[in-house]
Scaffold this motif. Sequence first.
Motif, PDB file in Angstrom:
ATOM      1  N   ASN A  36       0.811  -1.216   0.000  1.00  0.00           N
ATOM      2  CA  ASN A  36       0.000   0.000   0.000  1.00  0.00           C
ATOM      3  C   ASN A  36       0.849   1.273   0.000  1.00  0.00           C
ATOM      4  O   ASN A  36       0.537   2.237   0.689  1.00  0.00           O
ATOM      5  N   GLY A  37       1.951   1.267  -0.750  1.00  0.00           N
ATOM      6  CA  GLY A  37       2.781   2.458  -0.866  1.00  0.00           C
ATOM      7  C   GLY A  37       3.695   2.709   0.317  1.00  0.00           C
ATOM      8  O   GLY A  37       4.328   3.754   0.400  1.00  0.00           O
ATOM      9  N   LYS A  38       3.781   1.771   1.234  1.00  0.00           N
ATOM     10  CA  LYS A  38       4.636   1.917   2.413  1.00  0.00           C
ATOM     11  C   LYS A  38       5.725   0.855   2.360  1.00  0.00           C
ATOM     12  O   LYS A  38       5.469  -0.296   2.036  1.00  0.00           O
ATOM     13  N   ARG A  39       6.946   1.272   2.656  1.00  0.00           N
ATOM     14  CA  ARG A  39       8.066   0.339   2.645  1.00  0.00           C
ATOM     15  C   ARG A  39       8.217  -0.299   4.016  1.00  0.00           C
ATOM     16  O   ARG A  39       8.157   0.365   5.038  1.00  0.00           O
ATOM     17  N   PHE A  40       8.427  -1.615   4.021  1.00  0.00           N
ATOM     18  CA  PHE A  40       8.683  -2.362   5.243  1.00  0.00           C
ATOM     19  C   PHE A  40      10.050  -3.025   5.108  1.00  0.00           C
ATOM     20  O   PHE A  40      10.320  -3.724   4.131  1.00  0.00           O
ATOM     21  N   ASN A  41      10.905  -2.801   6.080  1.00  0.00           N
ATOM     22  CA  ASN A  41      12.253  -3.370   6.089  1.00  0.00           C
ATOM     23  C   ASN A  41      12.190  -4.771   6.686  1.00  0.00           C
ATOM     24  O   ASN A  41      11.723  -4.958   7.808  1.00  0.00           O
ATOM     25  N   VAL A  42      12.682  -5.763   5.955  1.00  0.00           N
ATOM     26  CA  VAL A  42      12.653  -7.145   6.413  1.00  0.00           C
ATOM     27  C   VAL A  42      13.757  -7.343   7.457  1.00  0.00           C
ATOM     28  O   VAL A  42      14.924  -7.057   7.212  1.00  0.00           O
ATOM     29  N   ASN A  43      13.351  -7.836   8.641  1.00  0.00           N
ATOM     30  CA  ASN A  43      14.294  -8.068   9.740  1.00  0.00           C
ATOM     31  C   ASN A  43      14.623  -9.536   9.948  1.00  0.00           C
ATOM     32  O   ASN A  43      15.703  -9.870  10.411  1.00  0.00           O
ATOM     33  N   ASP A  44      13.665 -10.412   9.638  1.00  0.00           N
ATOM     34  CA  ASP A  44      13.855 -11.829   9.898  1.00  0.00           C
ATOM     35  C   ASP A  44      12.958 -12.629   8.964  1.00  0.00           C
ATOM     36  O   ASP A  44      11.937 -12.130   8.487  1.00  0.00           O
ATOM     37  N   VAL A  45      13.345 -13.865   8.717  1.00  0.00           N
ATOM     38  CA  VAL A  45      12.576 -14.764   7.853  1.00  0.00           C
ATOM     39  C   VAL A  45      12.364 -16.070   8.606  1.00  0.00           C
ATOM     40  O   VAL A  45      13.313 -16.622   9.168  1.00  0.00           O
ATOM     41  N   ALA A  46      11.128 -16.565   8.642  1.00  0.00           N
ATOM     42  CA  ALA A  46      10.813 -17.830   9.301  1.00  0.00           C
ATOM     43  C   ALA A  46      10.023 -18.709   8.343  1.00  0.00           C
ATOM     44  O   ALA A  46       9.200 -18.214   7.571  1.00  0.00           O
ATOM     45  N   TYR A  47      10.275 -20.011   8.411  1.00  0.00           N
ATOM     46  CA  TYR A  47       9.577 -20.973   7.556  1.00  0.00           C
ATOM     47  C   TYR A  47       8.558 -21.741   8.376  1.00  0.00           C
ATOM     48  O   TYR A  47       8.735 -21.960   9.562  1.00  0.00           O
ATOM     49  N   ASP A  48       7.469 -22.187   7.702  1.00  0.00           N
ATOM     50  CA  ASP A  48       6.412 -22.910   8.386  1.00  0.00           C
ATOM     51  C   ASP A  48       5.819 -23.925   7.418  1.00  0.00           C
ATOM     52  O   ASP A  48       5.940 -23.793   6.205  1.00  0.00           O
ATOM     53  N   GLY A  49       5.148 -24.895   7.992  1.00  0.00           N
ATOM     54  CA  GLY A  49       4.433 -25.872   7.182  1.00  0.00           C
ATOM     55  C   GLY A  49       5.318 -27.008   6.717  1.00  0.00           C
ATOM     56  O   GLY A  49       6.530 -26.993   6.869  1.00  0.00           O
ATOM     57  N   PRO A  50       4.669 -28.026   6.134  1.00  0.00           N
ATOM     58  CA  PRO A  50       5.433 -29.171   5.641  1.00  0.00           C
ATOM     59  C   PRO A  50       6.364 -28.742   4.509  1.00  0.00           C
ATOM     60  O   PRO A  50       5.982 -27.987   3.620  1.00  0.00           O
ATOM     61  N   GLN A  51       7.586 -29.191   4.585  1.00  0.00           N
ATOM     62  CA  GLN A  51       8.611 -28.910   3.567  1.00  0.00           C
ATOM     63  C   GLN A  51       8.786 -27.410   3.326  1.00  0.00           C
ATOM     64  O   GLN A  51       8.996 -26.979   2.202  1.00  0.00           O
ATOM     65  N   ARG A  52       8.660 -26.624   4.402  1.00  0.00           N
ATOM     66  CA  ARG A  52       8.868 -25.172   4.330  1.00  0.00           C
ATOM     67  C   ARG A  52       7.977 -24.528   3.263  1.00  0.00           C
ATOM     68  O   ARG A  52       8.412 -23.700   2.477  1.00  0.00           O
TER      69      ARG A  52
END
Length: 113
Positions: free
Chosen positions: A79-95
């Motif tokens: 929506n026109g706003k920048r979000f800085n990625v700080n961390d990445v997490a995986y979920d679910g079967p086989q990521r």
Amino acid sequence: MISKMDQVVEVFTTSYTTDDMGGRERAIVSGGQYFAQVMHLGGSEGEHADRDAYKVPVDFLMHNFEGFPVGTIDYIDWNGKRFNVNDVAYDGPQRLYVTFKATAGDSYESTNG
């Protein structure tokens, strides 16, 4: 879970190139648009976030598929706003799913028009 991915986001990576003077130039490059589930903080976490409104945490849940640029995403535009990625997490079967934990950054015009 996939039915809740109803928001369109654009992901960006940071690319560095050398300029004519031997220095480095930084460019933000679009990695494409994807559907995501956007999750805001709630309860007491939200109250704490109100104190630092410029750093509101948001999670972006997306489908992790072959070729998705997970490891290179630095920014997410929603929506026109920048979000800085700080961390990445995986979920679910086989990521199967990936969650990008991000904080609101500076506003800017999206490159998608």
